[in-house]
Each structure stands twice: as C-alpha cells, then as structure tokens.
Write an enzyme that holds these catalytic residues in place. Structure first.
Site, short mmCIF file in Angstrom:
data_model
loop_
_atom_site.label_atom_id
_atom_site.label_comp_id
_atom_site.label_asym_id
_atom_site.label_seq_id
_atom_site.Cartn_x
_atom_site.Cartn_y
_atom_site.Cartn_z
N CYS A 20 -7.42 16.81 -5.99
CA CYS A 20 -7.56 17.43 -4.67
C CYS A 20 -8.27 16.56 -3.65
O CYS A 20 -8.22 16.83 -2.46
CB CYS A 20 -8.31 18.77 -4.78
SG CYS A 20 -7.29 20.12 -5.40
N SER A 79 8.05 13.90 -13.25
CA SER A 79 8.97 13.36 -12.24
C SER A 79 8.21 12.49 -11.25
O SER A 79 7.21 12.93 -10.68
CB SER A 79 9.67 14.50 -11.49
OG SER A 79 10.52 13.98 -10.49
N MET A 107 9.25 14.31 -6.30
CA MET A 107 9.21 15.76 -6.23
C MET A 107 9.98 16.32 -5.03
O MET A 107 10.13 17.54 -4.91
CB MET A 107 7.77 16.27 -6.17
CG MET A 107 6.98 16.02 -7.43
SD MET A 107 7.57 17.02 -8.81
CE MET A 107 6.47 16.47 -10.11
N HIS A 116 5.74 2.59 2.24
CA HIS A 116 4.89 3.75 2.00
C HIS A 116 3.51 3.46 2.58
O HIS A 116 3.18 2.32 2.90
CB HIS A 116 4.73 4.03 0.50
CG HIS A 116 5.96 4.53 -0.17
ND1 HIS A 116 7.03 3.71 -0.48
CD2 HIS A 116 6.31 5.77 -0.60
CE1 HIS A 116 7.98 4.42 -1.07
NE2 HIS A 116 7.57 5.68 -1.16
N LYS A 176 -0.53 3.69 -1.46
CA LYS A 176 0.38 3.69 -2.62
C LYS A 176 0.43 2.29 -3.19
O LYS A 176 0.98 1.37 -2.58
CB LYS A 176 1.78 4.16 -2.23
CG LYS A 176 2.75 4.21 -3.41
CD LYS A 176 4.08 4.83 -3.02
CE LYS A 176 5.09 4.73 -4.15
NZ LYS A 176 4.64 5.43 -5.38
#
Length: 323
Positions: A56, A170, A173, A206, A210
């Site tokens: 979070c 995955s 998403m 990105h 990332k």
C-alpha cells in the site's frame, strides 16, 4: 523514429512516438479522466470479502486498495513495507492501514488468518521480494493475487504447485490489454510463420519507478516470434526518462508518474509493407479494477473448492468475472 517509407526504421534518434488519427494525422493519446471512469463505473461487486493489499505504500498497491474500498470489499487494515522499524499508518477510504516492516510479516499474517479466514492477499511489492512473499503465502495457506512483476517465475509457480495453494498470477491486470495479448496468441497459434522475414522494432515506456522490462512486451514479442519474426529481447527500447517520455513518446505530463505505452512496428524484408500495433495506458485505474476482478474471481474459486489452483487473467476473462 519510425517511417512508413524505406529505409528500414530505426530508433537511433529521438522523435515523436507515432500516433495515427484519421487519414494518418497525429493524434494525442486519449486518456480517460478519473471523473469519466466514475461516470461509467458499474455497481459494486455482488460479493464482499476481506482483502489485504501488500504494498500500500506504493502507487499501484494504493490504487488497488482504493479500488477495493470503492467496490465494497473489506480492506484488512494492515500492509507491509521493505523498510524495518517503520511506524506508519495511512488512511485509505475509511480504513486506517498499519504498515509493518518485513520481519513482522509472518506473525501479522498469522493473526490475519484467524481474524479473516477467507481473506485474499494482493501483492504489489517489488521484484526482489516477490518469491519470498509468495513462499510465505503458500506456507500459511493464504490465497493470493500476484501483480508484482519480475522475480523468478518458475520458482513462483513451483511454490504454489507444491503447496497446493490457490493463486492468480499475472504480470498484466488490465483486462483489455490481456484480451489483446490473448488475441495475439491465437493468431500465433493459427498462423505460424505469417510474418517470416519481417523486421520488428519494439518500444515500451513506463514511469521511472518500474525497474524491469515490460512483461506484456515480452509476451507480445513471443507471439511475433511464433509468427516467424526473429527478435533479441535485448533490443527492446525501454524508456524511463521523463523528458524523453514527454518529448519523444508524447506521454501527457500528468501521467508521467503512471503510464504504460507500447509500440510494435513490423517491416517486410523489402520495406514495402509495414504493420504497427500500439496500446497506451494512462494512469493505473485499468490495472486496479482488473486486480479487484481477479481477487473476486479467486475468492469464488476458493469458496467453491475448485480443483484447479493456479489461474491467470485469461481465466478471469473467460468466465466473465468482470465489472
């Protein structure tokens, strides 16, 4: 950067990321605003269950937690950080989420199991902690959705298989992007070699945070390879510099910190034919909503004691567990 005329396109000089509108005119990427998304949002999910979002403190984990509360799910008020001695609480919706350091993970999760026996874990942490987290979820028998990319994929699947735990794994998403990749796989299976001899150039952009190369780009490239294209993954042009993203790629400034732009350009051996595939995402809502759909799907599979234990987003799309 890319040209529809010979010579063969290269990526050696910065220029605008080509985007086609009517009659080939340049068109800015259309990025839906949060307000527009809210206007088209479907009603909350018909089921409610506890969901714990690990990560979070990161942008993606926070977006998923916010989507969970807006969908009427019970957000478990704990999460974890890679930093020790972290005494922090963050407010998500009406829930105060306590952030614990990595050494507290097992004890805290054991307590969560007793209080929320049907909890689903969602993991958006970091590549170097993905396998450790998955091993812990499997050890404790906690069903989980793994959205974190990177790490050791083979080890991840082995951990789930050996433990007979439930998991949905995955790297992508976004439901519509998953559907596009699935369509590419079908084309590759039905028309192998259709693009033999073609040259492929790939760019992906990105946010700077990332660290790994786009898993979606790798999946699409694998499809092109089955279609007959020879490609070295090291040739992927990975753009993380904000100035290049603004000037070269054309990412809207407000989405520099959260976007996923992909471009695949194919050229025939004699440069007389070219194909271009492009998918651009601004913001994180497509991934957050898809993750909640994945968690809802997995919760139903666990409750029904389904014999299958490992799923991906293709399974979610096939069964229609989506808003």
């Amino acid at each position: 950067m890319l040209s529809l005329r010979p010579p063969r396109p290269t990526f050696s000089r910065p220029t605008r990321w080509p985007r086609r509108g009517r009659l080939g005119a340049a068109a800015a990427p259309q990025c839906a605003s949060a307000a527009a998304a809210a206007e088209t949002a479907a009603p909350p999910a018909s089921v409610s269950f506890p969901i714990l979002v690990n990560g979070c403190t990161g942008n993606m984990g926070l977006s998923v937690a916010e989507a969970a509360t807006s969908r009427g799910l019970h957000l478990v008020p704990v999460s974890f950080s890679s930093r020790e001695k972290l005494d922090r609480t963050i407010k998500i919706g009406h829930t105060d989420v306590r952030i614990y350091g990595p050494s507290a993970r097992e004890d805290v999760l054991s307590s969560v199991i007793h209080e929320y026996p049907d909890v689903i874990i969602v993991d958006y942490t970091a590549p170097d902690s993905m396998n450790f987290n998955a091993d812990l979820y499997c050890k404790l028998g906690l069903p989980f959705v793994m959205g974190t990319t990177g790490g050791d994929k083979q080890l991840l699947y082995k951990s789930v298989q050996d433990s007979k735990n439930y998991a949905l794994i995955s790297p992508q998403m976004g439901k519509q992007v998953v559907a596009f990749v699935a369509a590419m796989k079908i084309m590759a299976e039905q028309f192998p070699g259709a693009f033999s001899g073609y040259n492929l150039e790939v760019l992906e952009s990105h946010q700077a945070g990332k660290l790994d190369t786009s898993g979606t780009a790798k999946d699409v490239i694998a499809c092109f390879e089955k279609l007959g294209v020879s490609y070295d993954m090291n040739r992927i042009v990975k753009i993380r510099d904000p100035e290049q993203q603004l000037d070269m790629v054309g990412v809207p400034e407000e989405h520099i910190e959260g976007h996923a732009f992909h471009l695949y350009h194919l050229t025939s051996p004699d440069d007389s034919v070219s194909f271009e595939f492009q998918h651009n995402v601004c913001g994180r809502s497509i991934y957050a909503e898809g993750t909640i759909d994945a968690a809802t799907f997995l919760h139903r599979k666990v409750q029904s004691k389904d014999s299958k234990r490992i799923y991906d987003m293709d399974d979610v799309l096939r069964e229609g567990y989506m808003r």
